[in-house]
Design an enzyme around this catalytic site. Structure first.
Site, PDB file in Angstrom:
ATOM      1  N   ASP A 174      52.036  25.334 -92.085  1.00  0.00           N
ATOM      2  CA  ASP A 174      52.657  26.649 -92.249  1.00  0.00           C
ATOM      3  C   ASP A 174      53.823  26.819 -91.293  1.00  0.00           C
ATOM      4  OD1 ASP A 174      52.824  29.637 -92.624  1.00  0.00           O
ATOM      5  OD2 ASP A 174      51.046  29.222 -93.818  1.00  0.00           O
ATOM      6  N   HIS A 215      52.431  33.859 -90.178  1.00  0.00           N
ATOM      7  CA  HIS A 215      51.574  33.496 -91.305  1.00  0.00           C
ATOM      8  C   HIS A 215      50.570  32.414 -90.939  1.00  0.00           C
ATOM      9  CE1 HIS A 215      50.841  32.031 -95.482  1.00  0.00           C
ATOM     10  NE2 HIS A 215      50.812  33.320 -95.663  1.00  0.00           N
ATOM     11  N   SER A 389      47.629  33.559-100.138  1.00  0.00           N
ATOM     12  CA  SER A 389      47.612  32.699 -98.956  1.00  0.00           C
ATOM     13  C   SER A 389      46.498  33.092 -97.997  1.00  0.00           C
ATOM     14  CB  SER A 389      48.956  32.723 -98.266  1.00  0.00           C
ATOM     15  OG  SER A 389      49.430  34.030 -98.171  1.00  0.00           O
TER      16      SER A 389
END
Ligand SMILES: *[C@@H]1O[C@H](CO)[C@@H](O)[C@H](O)[C@H]1NC(C)=O
Ligand SMILES: [Ca+2]
Ligand SMILES: [Ca+2]
Ligand SMILES: [Ca+2]
Ligand SMILES: [Ca+2]
Length: 638
Positions: A174, A215, A389
């Protein structure tokens, strides 16, 4: 309470410790001992507490037990097993609970020639297998795993069996990971981490005013946030080691993707990825040559040949009517693609439906729906993690629990298990269908909501899947005009290796590889129906996809025929669902079947529609992993 049976000796044994003669000295000794024991008990609570029951083994059965009882003033409560050897005697004159054994009875029983063995019973410290709930302050907000809703991810059931991801290594591919986060540092694994944006070993995110690189840190906490540390919540596999690869915060190339996906393949067991081509509803794109090679190497060589596990988010393009079968990453047979559902069991607005999705976990929905609790940048905690996600890392954590239960599972074993451990549960969709082997399957959810308790139970007793076989059937190889509604049929009979033996008895993935031109790509719906009558949509209409490029050697995938028998008539359907004057040409179409020679339906079936486990958490005693030879399975590749 019956004492531990395993400890019962066959031969007569002297009572332990050796019997004492109860002299005056010894009575004082006994008193002193009692006091000492009391002290010990205060200190440790480990001292045995004797009760007024004896187990006695006698040579001549019931009569002898009766005689003993009368002689010494016991009540004979009868045989312990139905074989007339061990008896339960209780003495009314003895204190209900005592810190010392009854020396007098000990001596008398020892002296009796008919008594082969005896033992005064003690209280056993036995803890009811009640729910051990993490004490983390935000665990109460983790509604998808704390049994706040009846059918959640059933993670407590796996935890209750002692499975917490110990020994399993997961890496989040990520935008980095805040490795010094209070809920992550303890499980942080530098060997499972790298920075392919700056080419250094430190994946710490780049901090910006809008925190757009949060994230990866959020995904990491879902998998492996530390439990019972008084901070934030707990990860699904809170004892697993967690790493992060920083690769989305910079120029992304085929090299960067391939290197990220093949970082430390003998060390990292599970890679979790929540990225892919644009979810704009008009892109058709997949991994480049190097990244395809990374997948191939991962599943054939990674994890000592058992195969790396690539867990993938299905996509967030719901608003743009995107279809995850136009995404070659989720679409790959080597990735385990995960969809989302809301707390209410609804299809979230961002969700993409497609036939290559395997399973589903919870995530956010509309603004009033609760979201996912996890770690956040700046050593914070958030309850606002959202989208597909957020679903993939939950699945990655659950798969870590399964790997702890059975480390020999191959990448294909895990896919078989996920199919079996997913349940339609309360998930609402208009397209639930029953496939040819009786499983319910949906384009929104794959086989349904993943159940960690079921997954680990099945993982323990799973017999290794036989080698993967592949069968490529060229169906169309001359240019054919595409009619407004066209069905292309193929009777599959010769899926064998030349001899009479059938290569594939039970299907796994099915792919359709094709090239076609079309005046407006998004108007063309493509579907495939199996010989057992299961129809799955390979691509639904995408109103925003006005491309005239068609599909160039594109591969669609469906998981919906899993375990079906491939023999018989396959029907590919092409249908214009848009502009009336659309035209096109089908240049070629090849049907690719994957599976094994074993009849998987002959294995004992796990019921897909399992009822909710009873709240007692008293788990059935499943035998430990019986599969020993899982590591030798070979795989052919895509
Ligand atoms: C497929 O081919 C086999 C063998 O030639 C034949 O027995 C069978 O009837 C065919 N099935 C269909 C649906 O045409
Ligand atoms: Ca760095
Ligand atoms: Ca915590
Ligand atoms: Ca997409
Ligand atoms: Ca996939």
């Amino acid at each position: 309470m019956v004492s531990r049976l395993g400890g019962l000796p066959e031969a007569p044994l002297p009572p332990r410790p050796p019997a004492m003669r109860p002299s005056q000295t010894e009575l004082w000794l006994g008193l002193a001992l009692t006091l000492a024991l009391l002290a010990v008990r205060w200190a440790s609570a480990q001292a045995p507490i004797y009760v007024s029951s004896w187990a006695v083994r006698v040579t001549k059965g019931y009569q002898e037990a009766e005689r003993l009882a009368r002689k010494f003033g016991f009540v004979n409560l009868g045989q312990i097993f139905p074989d007339d050897q061990y008896f339960h005697l209780r003495h009314r004159g003895v204190a209900q609970q005592s810190l010392t054994p009854h020396w007098g009875h000990r001596l008398r029983l020892k002296k009796d020639p008919k008594v082969r063995w005896f033992e005064q019973q003690t209280l056993r410290r036995r803890v009811k297998r009640s729910l051990v709930v993490p004490s983390d302050p935000w665990f109460s907000k983790q509604w998808y795993m704390n049994k706040e809703i009846q059918q959640d991810l059933n993670i407590l059931k796996a935890w209750n069996q002692g499975l917490t991801g110990r020994g399993v290594v997961i890496s989040i591919l990520d935008d980095g990971i805040e490795k010094d986060h209070p809920d992550l540092w303890a499980n942080y694994d530098p060997l499972a981490s790298y920075d392919f944006n700056d080419y250094d070993p430190d994946p710490q995110p780049r901090y910006t005013p809008n925190d757009e690189n949060r994230h990866g840190t959020r995904c990491a906490g879902e998998v492996s946030a530390t439990a019972n540390n008084g901070f934030c919540g707990a990860g699904v596999a809170f004892n697993a080691r967690i790493g992060g690869v920083r690769m989305l915060d910079g120029a992304i190339t085929d090299i960067v993707e391939a290197q990220s996906l093949s970082l430390q393949p003998q060390h990292i067991h599970i890679y979790s990825a929540s990225w892919g081509p644009e979810d704009d509803g008009r892109t058709v794109d997949g991994p480049g040559l190097l990244t395809q090679e990374a997948f191939r190497r991962g599943v054939t060589k990674g994890r000592q040949g058992l195969g790396t596990l690539f867990i993938w988010a299905s996509g967030n393009g719901g608003l743009h009517y995107d279809n995850c079968n136009c995404d070659g990453y989720t679409n790959s047979i080597h990735t385990l693609s995960v969809g989302s559902t809301t707390r209410q069991g609804r299809v979230p607005w961002y969700s993409e439906a497609c036939a290559s999705t395997f399973t589903t976990t919870f995530s956010s929905g509309v603004v009033t729906d609760p979201q996912i609790v996890t770690t956040d940048l700046h050593h914070q905690c958030t309850d606002k993690h959202t989208g597909t996600s957020a679903s993939a890392p939950l699945a990655a954590g659950m798969i870590a629990l399964a790997l702890e239960a059975n480390p020999l599972l191959t990448w294909r074993d895990l896919q078989h298990l996920v199919v079996r451990a997913s349940r339609p549960a309360q998930l609402q969709a208009e397209d639930w269908r029953i496939n040819g082997v009786g499983r319910q399957v949906s384009h929104h959810y794959g086989y349904g909501l993943l159940d960690a308790g079921l997954l680990v139970d099945l993982a323990r007793v799973w017999l290794p899947t036989k080698p993967q076989k592949k069968c490529a059937i060229r169906v169309v190889h001359t240019p054919t005009p595409i009619l407004p509604r066209m069905l292309v049929r193929k009777n599959v009979t010769a899926c064998s290796d030349g001899s009479r033996r059938r290569l594939i008895r039970s299907l796994e993935h099915v792919q359709v590889q094709l090239s076609l031109s079309y005046s407006r790509r998004g108007d063309l719906e493509i579907f495939l129906t199996s010989p057992m009558g299961t129809r799955s949509t390979l691509v639904a209409i995408r109103p925003l996809d006005i491309s005239g490029q068609g599909y160039n050697n594109w591969i669609f995938m469906s998981t919906h025929y899993w375990d079906e028998d491939p023999q018989g008539l396959w029907t590919l359907g092409l249908e214009n669902k848009g502009y009336y004057f659309n035209t096109g040409t089908l240049y070629y179409y090849t049907l690719l079947l994957y599976g094994t020679a074993e009849d998987m339906t002959a294995r004992p079936q796990a019921p897909q529609k399992v009822t909710v486990p009873s709240p007692s958490w008293q788990d059935s005693a499943l035998s430990p992993a019986s599969s020993g030879g899982g590591s030798t399975a070979t795989h052919s590749s895509q």
